[in-house]
Design an enzyme around this catalytic site. Structure first.
Site, PDB file in Angstrom:
ATOM      1  CB  SER A 131      -7.618 -11.839  -6.890  1.00 25.87           C
ATOM      2  OG  SER A 131      -8.327 -10.885  -6.128  1.00 25.87           O
ATOM      3  CD  GLU A 133     -12.211  -7.516  -5.813  1.00 25.71           C
ATOM      4  OE1 GLU A 133     -12.312  -7.070  -4.656  1.00 25.71           O
ATOM      5  OE2 GLU A 133     -13.078  -7.325  -6.683  1.00 25.71           O
ATOM      6  CE1 TYR A 154      -6.839  -7.692 -10.700  1.00 22.07           C
ATOM      7  CE2 TYR A 154      -8.518  -8.192  -9.061  1.00 22.07           C
ATOM      8  CZ  TYR A 154      -7.201  -8.231  -9.478  1.00 22.07           C
ATOM      9  OH  TYR A 154      -6.250  -8.819  -8.679  1.00 22.07           O
TER      10      TYR A 154
HETATM   11  P1  NAP Z   1       0.808  -4.134  -8.418  1.00 20.66           P
HETATM   12  O1  NAP Z   1       1.628  -3.491  -7.357  1.00 20.66           O
HETATM   13  O2  NAP Z   1      -0.263  -3.356  -9.093  1.00 20.66           O
HETATM   14  O3  NAP Z   1       1.830  -4.694  -9.512  1.00 20.66           O
HETATM   15  C1  NAP Z   1       1.373  -5.137 -10.758  1.00 20.66           C
HETATM   16  C2  NAP Z   1       2.571  -5.491 -11.608  1.00 20.66           C
HETATM   17  O4  NAP Z   1       2.119  -5.912 -12.905  1.00 20.66           O
HETATM   18  C3  NAP Z   1       3.524  -4.316 -11.863  1.00 20.66           C
HETATM   19  O5  NAP Z   1       4.851  -4.774 -11.868  1.00 20.66           O
HETATM   20  C4  NAP Z   1       3.128  -3.856 -13.245  1.00 20.66           C
HETATM   21  O6  NAP Z   1       4.134  -3.161 -13.941  1.00 20.66           O
HETATM   22  C5  NAP Z   1       2.858  -5.205 -13.894  1.00 20.66           C
HETATM   23  N1  NAP Z   1       2.108  -5.102 -15.132  1.00 20.66           N
HETATM   24  C6  NAP Z   1       1.003  -4.355 -15.385  1.00 20.66           C
HETATM   25  N2  NAP Z   1       0.629  -4.488 -16.673  1.00 20.66           N
HETATM   26  C7  NAP Z   1       1.523  -5.330 -17.248  1.00 20.66           C
HETATM   27  C8  NAP Z   1       1.697  -5.820 -18.566  1.00 20.66           C
HETATM   28  N3  NAP Z   1       0.897  -5.477 -19.555  1.00 20.66           N
HETATM   29  N4  NAP Z   1       2.740  -6.661 -18.793  1.00 20.66           N
HETATM   30  C9  NAP Z   1       3.600  -7.017 -17.801  1.00 20.66           C
HETATM   31  N5  NAP Z   1       3.489  -6.556 -16.545  1.00 20.66           N
HETATM   32  C10 NAP Z   1       2.463  -5.720 -16.268  1.00 20.66           C
HETATM   33  O7  NAP Z   1       0.123  -5.460  -7.848  1.00 20.66           O
HETATM   34  P2  NAP Z   1       0.482  -6.320  -6.546  1.00 20.66           P
HETATM   35  O8  NAP Z   1      -0.294  -5.789  -5.405  1.00 20.66           O
HETATM   36  O9  NAP Z   1       1.957  -6.475  -6.447  1.00 20.66           O
HETATM   37  O10 NAP Z   1      -0.188  -7.712  -6.923  1.00 20.66           O
HETATM   38  C11 NAP Z   1       0.547  -8.718  -7.628  1.00 20.66           C
HETATM   39  C12 NAP Z   1      -0.433  -9.662  -8.315  1.00 20.66           C
HETATM   40  O11 NAP Z   1      -1.272 -10.253  -7.330  1.00 20.66           O
HETATM   41  C13 NAP Z   1      -1.367  -8.997  -9.308  1.00 20.66           C
HETATM   42  O12 NAP Z   1      -1.639  -9.938 -10.324  1.00 20.66           O
HETATM   43  C14 NAP Z   1      -2.627  -8.744  -8.502  1.00 20.66           C
HETATM   44  O13 NAP Z   1      -3.751  -8.673  -9.364  1.00 20.66           O
HETATM   45  C15 NAP Z   1      -2.646  -9.965  -7.621  1.00 20.66           C
HETATM   46  N6  NAP Z   1      -3.296  -9.828  -6.319  1.00 20.66           N
HETATM   47  C16 NAP Z   1      -2.956  -8.813  -5.497  1.00 20.66           C
HETATM   48  C17 NAP Z   1      -3.539  -8.723  -4.253  1.00 20.66           C
HETATM   49  C18 NAP Z   1      -3.192  -7.614  -3.284  1.00 20.66           C
HETATM   50  O14 NAP Z   1      -3.944  -7.413  -2.326  1.00 20.66           O
HETATM   51  N7  NAP Z   1      -2.066  -6.921  -3.475  1.00 20.66           N
HETATM   52  C19 NAP Z   1      -4.466  -9.695  -3.842  1.00 20.66           C
HETATM   53  C20 NAP Z   1      -4.766 -10.734  -4.719  1.00 20.66           C
HETATM   54  C21 NAP Z   1      -4.155 -10.805  -5.957  1.00 20.66           C
HETATM   55  P3  NAP Z   1       4.337  -1.550 -13.767  1.00 20.66           P
HETATM   56  O15 NAP Z   1       5.118  -1.387 -12.496  1.00 20.66           O
HETATM   57  O16 NAP Z   1       5.081  -1.176 -14.978  1.00 20.66           O
HETATM   58  O17 NAP Z   1       2.955  -0.961 -13.665  1.00 20.66           O
HETATM   59  N1  GDD Z   2      -8.988   2.330  -4.150  1.00 21.13           N
HETATM   60  C1  GDD Z   2      -9.912   2.927  -3.368  1.00 21.13           C
HETATM   61  N2  GDD Z   2      -9.911   4.285  -3.287  1.00 21.13           N
HETATM   62  N3  GDD Z   2     -10.804   2.149  -2.718  1.00 21.13           N
HETATM   63  C2  GDD Z   2     -11.704   2.778  -1.905  1.00 21.13           C
HETATM   64  C3  GDD Z   2     -11.736   4.166  -1.756  1.00 21.13           C
HETATM   65  C4  GDD Z   2     -10.813   4.964  -2.490  1.00 21.13           C
HETATM   66  O1  GDD Z   2     -10.792   6.180  -2.422  1.00 21.13           O
HETATM   67  N4  GDD Z   2     -12.739   4.477  -0.891  1.00 21.13           N
HETATM   68  C5  GDD Z   2     -13.296   3.331  -0.498  1.00 21.13           C
HETATM   69  N5  GDD Z   2     -12.683   2.283  -1.116  1.00 21.13           N
HETATM   70  C6  GDD Z   2     -13.052   0.868  -0.974  1.00 21.13           C
HETATM   71  C7  GDD Z   2     -13.307   0.150  -2.295  1.00 21.13           C
HETATM   72  O2  GDD Z   2     -14.607   0.455  -2.804  1.00 21.13           O
HETATM   73  C8  GDD Z   2     -13.151  -1.311  -1.851  1.00 21.13           C
HETATM   74  O3  GDD Z   2     -14.353  -1.787  -1.310  1.00 21.13           O
HETATM   75  C9  GDD Z   2     -12.109  -1.217  -0.718  1.00 21.13           C
HETATM   76  O4  GDD Z   2     -11.992   0.173  -0.378  1.00 21.13           O
HETATM   77  C10 GDD Z   2     -10.725  -1.741  -1.107  1.00 21.13           C
HETATM   78  O5  GDD Z   2     -10.339  -1.125  -2.332  1.00 21.13           O
HETATM   79  P1  GDD Z   2      -8.843  -1.287  -2.915  1.00 21.13           P
HETATM   80  O6  GDD Z   2      -7.848  -0.924  -1.883  1.00 21.13           O
HETATM   81  O7  GDD Z   2      -8.814  -0.564  -4.217  1.00 21.13           O
HETATM   82  O8  GDD Z   2      -8.694  -2.862  -3.097  1.00 21.13           O
HETATM   83  P2  GDD Z   2      -9.662  -3.960  -3.734  1.00 21.13           P
HETATM   84  O9  GDD Z   2     -10.172  -4.795  -2.597  1.00 21.13           O
HETATM   85  O10 GDD Z   2     -10.660  -3.365  -4.647  1.00 21.13           O
HETATM   86  O11 GDD Z   2      -8.647  -4.803  -4.622  1.00 21.13           O
HETATM   87  C11 GDD Z   2      -7.365  -5.187  -4.105  1.00 21.13           C
HETATM   88  O12 GDD Z   2      -7.467  -6.447  -3.482  1.00 21.13           O
HETATM   89  C12 GDD Z   2      -7.795  -7.536  -4.358  1.00 21.13           C
HETATM   90  C13 GDD Z   2      -7.874  -8.803  -3.493  1.00 21.13           C
HETATM   91  O13 GDD Z   2      -9.107  -8.858  -2.846  1.00 21.13           O
HETATM   92  C14 GDD Z   2      -6.377  -5.198  -5.281  1.00 21.13           C
HETATM   93  O14 GDD Z   2      -5.087  -5.386  -4.775  1.00 21.13           O
HETATM   94  C15 GDD Z   2      -6.675  -6.331  -6.243  1.00 21.13           C
HETATM   95  O15 GDD Z   2      -5.638  -6.408  -7.226  1.00 21.13           O
HETATM   96  C16 GDD Z   2      -6.737  -7.645  -5.438  1.00 21.13           C
HETATM   97  O16 GDD Z   2      -7.023  -8.725  -6.285  1.00 21.13           O
END
Ligand code: NAP
Ligand code: GDD
Length: 337
Positions: A131, A133, A154
């Site tokens: 990520s 992050e 995280y």
């Molecule tokens: P998500 O929608 O939150 O999905 C997370 C998945 O992990 C869900 O299927 C969840 O199952 C499963 N999970 C949670 N705890 C688990 C456990 N203990 N054992 C097995 N599975 C578990 O996340 P996403 O957005 O699809 O992201 C996919 C991956 O990419 C994650 O690793 C995330 O950290 C990473 N990532 C995401 C982003 C982004 O912007 N979306 C960016 C960078 C990296 P449940 O459905 O049962 O909760």
């Molecule tokens: N969730 C959330 N809720 N975020 C908020 C809110 C709110 O009400 N208000 C402001 N934010 C701001 C957060 O403080 C952060 O700076 C930004 O919106 C994005 O927050 P999220 O959408 O929760 O995503 P993230 O950037 O913290 O994390 C996501 O992206 C990562 C990759 O950069 C997640 O998908 C992570 O799993 C992923 O790794």
């Protein structure tokens, strides 16, 4: 024989899009689902047939990244060609509330998968969902050689998982690739991530069933792309001759405020009348700006983003308007197999 993939996190946003991509490419797809007291397979309900159906190519198995025994057994039984480790406690704000659990599942869970793959002696390629992050407070633009400075439990867990994948590559010669993905969104995004929280609220406010939208830091800058395109980069990362690590991003940064303004503007509303700042959503440490330099992915994988900020906002708001209409008409049915 078609190829076989195993996906952890198959029930999440990315897992659902990746499943579709792989099924369309002819793969047999196995996924790990967690035991839950309520349905958690909503995003992939349209994809699976009953497991005994002769055409079934998507199979779900109960397991958990906290349970190494079941991971090893599954890998032995399935013998996948490709493993995608997408499972994680993926919410940054929540990771401050449950840091130990996040470290265990998001960090140690990755090494459990790697070790299970190794001891089960599976000849496969391994994708680790790393990520942006991890870059944390290191200023943008961020690329593969940018130093990590994680700002949440995280992000610390993701740094551990990232280096574990590199370590298994270097120690055992395993094909392990990290995709360092910047934020990617879609109509399937979890509803407590900021983009989806905003687009869901815009649809509800437009329909007259919500008054206010409470948000935290509006100044944070993120590089938001479109999830279906990002899972293609995951697949491409495992099709190369040698394993490597790739930043996947759009290269464009926008503030949360800009996302809010664009989403309300799309339905003809003035966001300032509805949005209230609530410190409850502030984080103990914030990541101020993430903007990715994805040149390596473009050059090595031939990958580039197609859907940029304005289109992403429009797609998500319109999808939530349709979803709300379906919900109000009672057209959504959930099933379990
Ligand atoms: P998500 O929608 O939150 O999905 C997370 C998945 O992990 C869900 O299927 C969840 O199952 C499963 N999970 C949670 N705890 C688990 C456990 N203990 N054992 C097995 N599975 C578990 O996340 P996403 O957005 O699809 O992201 C996919 C991956 O990419 C994650 O690793 C995330 O950290 C990473 N990532 C995401 C982003 C982004 O912007 N979306 C960016 C960078 C990296 P449940 O459905 O049962 O909760
Ligand atoms: N969730 C959330 N809720 N975020 C908020 C809110 C709110 O009400 N208000 C402001 N934010 C701001 C957060 O403080 C952060 O700076 C930004 O919106 C994005 O927050 P999220 O959408 O929760 O995503 P993230 O950037 O913290 O994390 C996501 O992206 C990562 C990759 O950069 C997640 O998908 C992570 O799993 C992923 O790794």
């Amino acid at each position: 024989m078609g190829r076989v993939a195993l996906i952890t996190g198959i029930t999440g946003q990315d897992g659902s899009y990746l499943s579709e991509l792989l099924l369309n490419k002819g793969y047999t797809v196995h996924g790990i689902k967690r035991r839950s007291s309520s349905f958690n397979t909503e995003r992939i309900d349209g994809l699976d047939l009953h497991p005994r159906h002769p055409d079934a190519r998507l199979f779900l198995h109960y397991s958990d990244l906290a349970d190494p025994g079941s991971l090893t057994s599954l890998l032995r039984d399935i013998q996948p060609d490709e493993v995608y480790n997408l499972g994680a406690q993926s919410h940054v704000r929540v990771s401050f509330d449950i840091p130990g659990y996040t470290a265990d599942v998001t960090g140690v869970g990755a090494i459990r998968m790697l070790e299970a793959t190794r001891v089960a002696d599976v000849n496969c390629r391994f994708y680790q969902a790393s990520s942006s992050e991890m870059f944390g407070s290191t200023p943008p633009p961020q690329h593969e050689d940018t130093p990590f400075h994680p700002r949440s439990p995280y992000a610390c867990a993701k740094v551990y998982a990232y280096w574990s994948a590199v370590n298994y590559r270097e120690s055992y010669g395993m094909y392990c690739a990290n995709g360092i993905l910047f934020n990617h969104e879609s109509p399937r995004r979890g509803e407590n991530f900021v983009t989806r929280k905003i687009t869901r609220a815009v649809a509800r406010i437009e329909a007259g069933i919500q008054d206010k939208l409470y948000l935290g830091n509006l100044d944070a800058i993120r590089d938001w792309g479109y999830a279906p395109e990002y899972v293609e980069a995951m697949w491409l990362a495992l099709q190369q001759d040698k394993p490597n690590d790739y930043v996947v991003a759009t290269g464009e940064g926008h503030t949360v405020r800009e996302f809010v303004a664009a989403a309300f503007d799309h339905v003809g509303l003035d966001w300032q009348k509805y949005v209230v700042t609530d410190p409850i959503y502030f984080r103990p440490a914030e990541v101020d700006a993430l903007i990715g330099d994805y040149r390596k992915a473009r050059q090595s994988l031939g990958w580039a983003p197609k859907t940029l900020f304005a289109d992403l906002v429009r797609v998500m708001v319109d999808a939530d308007r349709h979803l709300l209409e379906d919900e109000r008409m009672g057209r959504l049915v959930r099933v379990d197999r």
